[in-house]
Write an enzyme that holds these catalytic residues in place. Structure first.
Site, mmCIF file in Angstrom:
data_model
loop_
_atom_site.group_PDB
_atom_site.id
_atom_site.type_symbol
_atom_site.label_atom_id
_atom_site.label_comp_id
_atom_site.label_asym_id
_atom_site.label_seq_id
_atom_site.Cartn_x
_atom_site.Cartn_y
_atom_site.Cartn_z
ATOM 1 N N SER A 1 -1.024 49.646 33.478
ATOM 2 C CA SER A 1 -1.713 49.733 32.178
ATOM 3 C C SER A 1 -3.123 49.149 32.253
ATOM 4 C CB SER A 1 -0.902 49.031 31.088
ATOM 5 O OG SER A 1 0.242 49.776 30.742
ATOM 6 N N PRO A 2 -3.951 49.612 33.178
ATOM 7 C CA PRO A 2 -5.296 49.045 33.339
ATOM 8 C C PRO A 2 -6.249 49.337 32.182
ATOM 9 C CG PRO A 2 -5.016 50.976 34.731
ATOM 10 C CD PRO A 2 -3.668 50.661 34.186
ATOM 11 N N VAL B 1 -5.448 51.848 24.019
ATOM 12 C CA VAL B 1 -6.475 51.641 25.040
ATOM 13 C C VAL B 1 -7.687 50.975 24.405
ATOM 14 C CG1 VAL B 1 -5.690 53.589 26.427
ATOM 15 C CG2 VAL B 1 -7.456 53.943 24.694
ATOM 16 N N PHE B 2 -8.397 50.180 25.196
ATOM 17 C CA PHE B 2 -9.569 49.487 24.664
ATOM 18 C C PHE B 2 -10.841 50.309 24.797
ATOM 19 C CE2 PHE B 2 -8.712 47.720 28.946
ATOM 20 C CZ PHE B 2 -9.875 48.104 29.621
ATOM 21 N N TYR C 1 11.699 56.839 34.328
ATOM 22 C CA TYR C 1 10.635 57.613 33.694
ATOM 23 C C TYR C 1 11.146 59.003 33.302
ATOM 24 C CZ TYR C 1 7.260 54.115 35.398
ATOM 25 O OH TYR C 1 6.565 52.956 35.651
ATOM 26 N N GLY D 1 -2.879 44.409 24.768
ATOM 27 C CA GLY D 1 -1.550 44.064 24.271
ATOM 28 C C GLY D 1 -0.482 44.697 25.134
#
Length: 306
Positions: A216-217, A226-227, A52, A221
């Site tokens: 990645s909650p 983000v949704f 990272y 994809g």
């Protein structure tokens, strides 16, 4: 802060992990405030990786946390190794040992609470992994071990040689990326949901007391975005907002609560560097969605039931 057992480690850890992959995007004062917000909220489990920020994230974290012996004993540090930007993946003994030394130096600590093998290495020699783990464990530099993005057979292969328990498996999972849940609902069906892409890793981890750490909650994809508040997911956001209104919390809180409602006792990893959104994630500890609410959210994401 709600606590959960971390695999068979004997550790009782916060039910969420604070992901530090983007901490290098903060100014020092911002990073200090972010870490303080996490600790004050009881979110004392911090997730890192040697890759990272090319290692900068670990160093920035230690500086911003004002790391010393007193601070170290109040938090949990997890890091990952195995990704090499120059040569893909590397689970060799030499690389694992060198990676841990680098993480310890950057994090200003004498030990990691947990070390995860990051992405599967096609050239892994599990005997070498076992040697590295033995050296790290016996020297006290790593107390517990786990994996990331591995399926049951890959874990079984490691377990044939590694004597330390593998206590965690970090896997991509969100409301919109829920194949590990969906395939368990579509057993013996001929539709796309029945495709078992991960060898029933969810059930395997539950059977073997391996804590799943969803990464990645909020993503759909593979890092496509983000949704939440995304026009591509109108029904999902409508349902999440409806339930958030019922509980008087944000959509971020309900998204995390959806993961925490699963009986596998998962430990989702936050990715935000926003202090308010981190607080919203922490609030999810206090909410237990009903069975009806959980399935309503699942279906609103476009998932189907057989």
């Amino acid at each position: 802060m709600k606590k959960i057992p971390l695999g068979t480690s004997g550790l009782e850890v916060p039910a969420i992990a604070v992901g530090c992959m983007r901490i290098n995007g903060l100014e020092k004062s911002e990073a200090e405030g972010f870490i303080q917000t996490a600790i004050e909220g009881g979110a004392t489990f911090f997730d890192h990786a040697d890759v990272y920020g090319g290692g900068d994230c670990e160093a920035i974290f230690a500086e911003a946390a004002h790391m010393n012996n007193d601070k170290r004993e109040k938090i949990f540090l997890q890091s990952k190794c195995g990704i090499r930007p120059d040569v893909a993946f590397d689970f060799s003994k030499e690389h694992i040992l060198a990676s841990v030394e680098g993480s310890l130096s950057r994090l200003r600590t004498e030990y990691l609470d947990v070390l995860l093998l990051h992405r599967p290495d096609a050239l892994v020699e599990p005997e070498e992994v076992a040697e590295a783990f033995n050296i790290l464990h016996e020297s006290g530099k790593v107390r517990h071990f786990g994996v990331s993005n591995q399926n049951p057979m890959q874990i079984q292969l490691l377990k044939k040689f590694v004597k330390q328990p593998l206590v965690a498996n970090q896997l991509q999972l969100s409301i919109t990326n829920a194949n590990m849940i969906t395939q368990g609902l579509h057993v013996n069906m001929l539709d796309d949901g029945a495709v078992n892409r991960d060898a029933s890793v969810l059930d395997f981890c539950r059977l073997n007391d391996i804590t799943i750490q969803p990464w990645s909650p909020f993503q759909f994809g593979f890092f496509e975005g983000v949704f939440l508040d995304n026009e591509k997911f109108p029904e999902l956001n409508k349902k999440i907002d409806e339930i958030a209104g019922k509980y008087g919390v944000s959509n971020v809180t309900i998204t995390f609560a959806w993961l925490l409602r699963h009986p596998a006792k998962m430990q989702p990893v936050t990715g935000t560097m926003n202090r308010q959104r981190l607080k919203d994630c922490i609030k999810a500890m206090d909410i237990s969605l009903t069975r009806e609410e959980w399935y309503e959210i699942y279906l609103a994401a476009g998932n189907i039931l057989p």
